[in-house]
Design an enzyme around this catalytic site. Sequence first.
Site, mmCIF file in Angstrom:
data_model
loop_
_atom_site.group_PDB
_atom_site.id
_atom_site.type_symbol
_atom_site.label_atom_id
_atom_site.label_comp_id
_atom_site.label_asym_id
_atom_site.label_seq_id
_atom_site.Cartn_x
_atom_site.Cartn_y
_atom_site.Cartn_z
ATOM 1 N N HIS B 147 0.805 -1.228 0.000
ATOM 2 C CA HIS B 147 0.000 0.000 0.000
ATOM 3 C C HIS B 147 0.844 1.287 0.000
ATOM 4 C CE1 HIS B 147 -3.510 2.462 1.712
ATOM 5 N NE2 HIS B 147 -3.967 1.937 0.591
ATOM 6 N N LYS B 149 3.106 4.416 -1.284
ATOM 7 C CA LYS B 149 3.044 5.303 -2.453
ATOM 8 C C LYS B 149 4.226 6.255 -2.307
ATOM 9 C CE LYS B 149 -1.383 5.214 -0.433
ATOM 10 N NZ LYS B 149 -1.845 4.044 -1.075
ATOM 11 N N ASP B 154 17.185 9.802 -6.965
ATOM 12 C CA ASP B 154 18.658 9.893 -6.854
ATOM 13 C C ASP B 154 19.172 9.501 -5.459
ATOM 14 O OD1 ASP B 154 18.762 10.740 -9.476
ATOM 15 O OD2 ASP B 154 18.818 12.870 -8.970
#
Lengths: 209, 209
Positions: B147, B149, B154
Amino acid sequence: MWRVKVVGLGVVALSLSLELLGWLFGRVRHRRPLNKVLFFPSKVACLEHLFSPKTARSCFCPLPHGVETSFSRLLRHLLSASSSLDLCVFSFSNMDLSRAVLLLHQKGVTIRVLGDKDYSAITGSQIGVLRKAGICVRCDSGSVHMHHKFAVVDGRLLITGSLNWTLQAVQSNRENILITDEAELVQPFIEEFHRLWALNDPARLYKQL
Amino acid sequence: MWRVKVVGLGVVALSLSLELLGWLFGRVRHRRPLNKVLFFPSKVACLEHLFSPKTARSCFCPLPHGVETSFSRLLRHLLSASSSLDLCVFSFSNMDLSRAVLLLHQKGVTIRVLGDKDYSAITGSQIGVLRKAGICVRCDSGSVHMHHKFAVVDGRLLITGSLNWTLQAVQSNRENILITDEAELVQPFIEEFHRLWALNDPARLYKQL
């Protein structure tokens, strides 16, 4: 010669004082902010000691005792609220989190809960339980989903992340929670909460009808 | 008298040098971290200038041009990647975000994408598009839902929040995104990505069969 000595020592004393002041001021100004990250799913452990230290001593539930987990750390930060707790949570069905909020309410902490209009009505949602307990609850009606999952503790500590306040999120999903008192991160959430809280004031909504 | 003067001036010079060194060191050590918060839904505006400045000049689409929005800011930070981009996203169907990732891939940025096993297969998911373009993709199979996100740009910039990478999240939901290069927040996410990436290595999973 004495005059030179005195002036010299005076300059040294002034310079050292400035150095000391700068160090002290620097310490105050650059106080290290709290920045923590918790990952889920959390191990399952007994949480009784967080809610009631007295009862915890005689707790013989089969769960491991005295174990620190991601969830116990999250609860600990939540329960640290001493004056206010602002919640903005999409899905809220976790019984332990609900118990923590109810406990804070009983202790006199000012609590405001903003939920999603659809998810507040589903079976198992704790939003109705909180409302019945006398906690001030509003539901967002101006978006497809009020998908936030954040809490602001005492107007200074932000708890936010991907984790909905459900049992599945805590025990089964891969989730994250950030806990920070970095003002640059906390302040925008405080302002967003105030904005959404005012936007979903029932008095304001009824006026529009 | 001259000896006292010289010693006095020497102490002053030393003290001032220490002050200067401390200031310089303090500036390096206490470089202000980047901490930004974006809220959604975002205003809708033309994003062509972010992808192709040349084409943007002759863009006559009906959307507002030259407008900075939450979404354009998010894309700008994502497109700032010059060496690597690690993505860990539950639901990824937003075409603009997909275009940004494909553009970075074309520019030679090393991209790794970890998706949720169920949501990667739904209609409109961009996970298959990225895989077909040659981007290294893995799907998490060890949890009810992956779940997260979040993105790490870099190895130094964390982009995380409640926002799934969908059109609804960007344009219709109330969502948040935190962008930070605070090492205490970024490092745990880098480690979590490495852990989940290794955990979902197909070679490792096939061995278990």
